[in-house]
Design a protein around this motif. Structure first.
Motif, PDB file in Angstrom:
ATOM      1  N   SER A 179       0.833  -1.199   0.000  1.00  0.00           N
ATOM      2  CA  SER A 179       0.000   0.000   0.000  1.00  0.00           C
ATOM      3  C   SER A 179       0.867   1.247   0.000  1.00  0.00           C
ATOM      4  O   SER A 179       1.805   1.363   0.790  1.00  0.00           O
ATOM      5  CB  SER A 179      -0.910  -0.003   1.231  1.00  0.00           C
ATOM      6  OG  SER A 179      -1.530   1.249   1.386  1.00  0.00           O
ATOM      7  N   VAL A 187      -1.157  -5.139   2.265  1.00  0.00           N
ATOM      8  CA  VAL A 187      -2.599  -5.198   2.530  1.00  0.00           C
ATOM      9  C   VAL A 187      -3.277  -6.047   1.458  1.00  0.00           C
ATOM     10  O   VAL A 187      -2.755  -6.214   0.352  1.00  0.00           O
ATOM     11  CB  VAL A 187      -3.214  -3.782   2.544  1.00  0.00           C
ATOM     12  CG1 VAL A 187      -2.630  -2.948   3.662  1.00  0.00           C
ATOM     13  CG2 VAL A 187      -3.012  -3.096   1.197  1.00  0.00           C
ATOM     14  N   GLY A 189      -5.596  -6.877  -1.611  1.00  0.00           N
ATOM     15  CA  GLY A 189      -5.987  -6.052  -2.742  1.00  0.00           C
ATOM     16  C   GLY A 189      -7.311  -6.446  -3.348  1.00  0.00           C
ATOM     17  O   GLY A 189      -8.226  -5.626  -3.465  1.00  0.00           O
ATOM     18  N   ASP A 300      -7.604   1.484   0.628  1.00  0.00           N
ATOM     19  CA  ASP A 300      -7.211   0.075   0.512  1.00  0.00           C
ATOM     20  C   ASP A 300      -8.388  -0.792   0.932  1.00  0.00           C
ATOM     21  O   ASP A 300      -8.519  -1.175   2.101  1.00  0.00           O
ATOM     22  CB  ASP A 300      -5.988  -0.211   1.393  1.00  0.00           C
ATOM     23  CG  ASP A 300      -4.734   0.471   0.866  1.00  0.00           C
ATOM     24  OD1 ASP A 300      -4.501   0.392  -0.348  1.00  0.00           O
ATOM     25  OD2 ASP A 300      -4.005   1.073   1.668  1.00  0.00           O
ATOM     26  N   ASN A 305     -12.123  -2.509  -4.695  1.00  0.00           N
ATOM     27  CA  ASN A 305     -11.321  -2.925  -5.851  1.00  0.00           C
ATOM     28  C   ASN A 305     -12.065  -3.946  -6.699  1.00  0.00           C
ATOM     29  O   ASN A 305     -12.033  -3.893  -7.936  1.00  0.00           O
ATOM     30  CB  ASN A 305      -9.985  -3.513  -5.384  1.00  0.00           C
ATOM     31  CG  ASN A 305      -9.024  -2.458  -4.888  1.00  0.00           C
ATOM     32  OD1 ASN A 305      -9.144  -1.280  -5.215  1.00  0.00           O
ATOM     33  ND2 ASN A 305      -8.062  -2.866  -4.089  1.00  0.00           N
ATOM     34  N   PRO A 342      -4.619   0.967  -9.244  1.00  0.00           N
ATOM     35  CA  PRO A 342      -4.019  -0.027  -8.354  1.00  0.00           C
ATOM     36  C   PRO A 342      -3.642  -1.309  -9.091  1.00  0.00           C
ATOM     37  O   PRO A 342      -4.376  -1.775  -9.972  1.00  0.00           O
ATOM     38  CB  PRO A 342      -5.125  -0.294  -7.322  1.00  0.00           C
ATOM     39  CG  PRO A 342      -6.027   0.881  -7.403  1.00  0.00           C
ATOM     40  CD  PRO A 342      -5.981   1.341  -8.823  1.00  0.00           C
TER      41      PRO A 342
END
Length: 379
Positions: A179, A187, A189, A300, A305, A342
Motif C-alpha cells: 500500500s 494489505v 488487494g 485500501d 477494488n 491499483p
C-alpha cells in the motif's frame, strides 16, 4: 543431544505450541483439572469460568496449529535496490502469515537482464511455478489450499499474470500488495474468484458511481472517432484512470483518436502500441470509452477494488457488443486498455478478460519524460 534441540524447536514452534495448548486445555475441559479444583473450592461459577476458558484455549490452539496456506511472492521487476527492499517486505509479510512461501524474483532468475515489461514468456513461467506449488499442496491433502499472491510488477505484467492464472483449477486467489497510503504495509488487494463476474449490487454500483462521478457523467459513453486514413475500425480503446495522473486521460484519448503516440518531437505520451516502436503508431481506433476517477483517493479496500474491476469489465463488454453491432455484427472487436490505477485491479482485469481480445497498453514514463529507454534483452 541433537534430539533435545529438535524437541525445543518443536515446542516453541507455532504448530508445536498449538498442539501442546490443545492437549493441555482439552484435559481441563474434560475434567482432569476440575478434579483438582474440587480440593480448593466448590463454587459452581469457578468451574464454569475454568471450563469456558479451557474451551477458548482449545480453539486458540487449533487456530495456531491449523495449516496456514501458501504465500507466493512474485516480483517481475529487474534488479534494483529500491525494488529489493519492497520484495523483502513482501517476503516478510508472507512468512508471518503462511506456513510456506514461494519466492519468484525475476531479478534473481535473470540477473543482469535489462528488460521491458510485457514479456509473456516470463509471466507464463511464473504462473507455471505457482501452478506446480498449488498442485503439490492439493496432492498432500489440501483440496482447497489457501493461496495468496504478493505481487510486485508493472501494470502490464500484472495484467498478463492475471490472464494466465484465469484458467487454473484453484477456486480463488487473494492478491496482496504494498500500500502506498499505509507506509508500504502489505494489505489485501482483491480476491480472484467467480464473484467478480457477478453483476454489481445496488450498493456496490452506488459506491462506484460516487467515485467515478467526473464532470457530472453518470455512465461512461462510447465515443466514435471520425473516419481517417489507416483507421482500425475493429478496435476500440478503454481509458481507465483510478489514480492521480494529470495528463493520462488526454494522452490516451490522443493515441486512440489519432493513432500517434506523441504530439510531436517534443512531447511523447509514453505509450507504445503493441509491437510498434517508441515513435510509431498504428492508426486511430474506431471509438473510445473513458472511465475516470479524476484525482479521487482510493482506499485500501478489497471490496471496492473488486467492484471497480467488475464495473470496468461490464462496460468493456457492453462497449464491445455496441461497437460490433455498429460494424454490422460480423467483425471481431479488439480492445486497447489504457490503465492507471491499483495493481490488484489491473491483475483482476486480466483475470476477468482472459478470453477477451483486450490488451493493456504499455506505458513508459521515461518516454513521457523524454528519456530514451535502453535496448532490451530477451528473457
Amino acid at each position: 543431544m541433537r534430539w533435545l534441540g529438535q524437541l525445543r524447536r518443536l515446542v516453541f514452534s507455532r504448530e508445536g505450541g498449538g498442539t501442546l495448548l490443545m492437549a493441555a486445555c482439552t484435559a481441563v475441559a474434560l475434567g482432569v483439572v476440575p478434579n483438582i479444583l474440587e480440593q480448593w473450592t466448590r463454587q459452581p461459577w469457578v468451574f464454569t469460568v475454568v471450563f469456558a476458558a479451557a474451551l477458548l484455549l482449545v480453539l486458540t490452539g487449533w487456530v495456531l496449529q491449523r495449516p496456514r496456506g501458501l504465500g507466493v511472492v512474485v516480483s517481475l521487476y529487474p534488479a534494483d535496490r529500491t525494488q529489493a527492499s519492497r520484495v523483502l517486505a513482501l517476503k516478510n509479510a508472507s512468512r508471518r502469515t503462511h506456513a510456506a512461501t514461494l519466492v519468484v524474483d525475476r531479478a534473481l532468475l535473470w540477473p543482469g537482464e535489462i528488460s521491458a515489461q510485457g514479456h509473456p514468456d516470463v509471466v507464463d513461467f511464473v504462473a507455471r511455478l505457482v501452478d506446480a506449488q498449488i498442485e503439490e499442496l492439493q496432492v498432500s491433502g489440501n483440496t482447497e489450499p489457501e493461496v495468496a499472491l504478493y505481487v510486485l510488477a508493472h501494470l502490464q505484467d500484472a495484467f498478463l499474470l492475471g490472464r494466465r492464472l484465469a484458467g487454473d483449477i484453484q477456486t480463488s486467489l487473494i492478491v496482496m500488495h504494498l500500500s502506498q497510503a499505509a507506509g508500504r504495509s502489505v494489505v489485501p488487494g482483491v480476491v480472484l474468484g467467480s464473484a467478480l463476474r457477478d453483476p454489481l449490487g445496488a450498493q456496490q454500483r452506488a459506491r462506484v458511481g460516487q467515485l467515478l462521478s467526473v464532470d457530472g457523467a453518470e455512465e461512461p459513453a462510447l465515443v466514435p472517432v471520425p473516419e481517417a486514413p489507416g483507421q482500425q475500425r475493429h478496435r476500440i480503446s478503454v481509458i481507465v484512470r483510478l489514480a492521480s495522473a494529470a495528463s493520462m486521460v488526454d494522452d490516451a484519448r490522443h493515441v486512440a483518436a489519432t493513432g500517434q503516440v506523441s504530439y510531436g518531437p517534443q512531447h511523447h505520451t509514453g505509450y507504445r502500441l503493441l509491437d510498434a516502436g517508441p515513435a510509431d503508431g498504428q492508426g486511430p481506433c474506431g471509438a473510445y470509452l473513458v472511465i475516470d476517477a479524476g484525482d479521487a483517493y482510493l482506499p485500501d479496500d478489497p471490496g471496492l477494488n473488486a467492484a471497480l474491476t467488475t464495473y470496468i469489465w461490464e462496460h468493456w463488454q457492453a462497449a464491445r457488443r455496441q461497437w460490433a453491432q455498429h460494424l454490422g455484427g460480423t467483425t471481431a472487436v479488439e480492445g486497447l486498455l489504457f490503465f492507471h490505477g491499483p495493481l490488484p485491479v489491473a491483475l483482476a482485469l486480466g483475470w476477468l478478460a482472459a478470453r477477451d481480445r483486450l490488451t493493456l497498453v504499455h506505458h513508459d514514463l521515461r518516454l513521457a519524460q523524454g528519456i530514451q529507454p535502453p535496448a532490451t534483452a530477451g528473457p
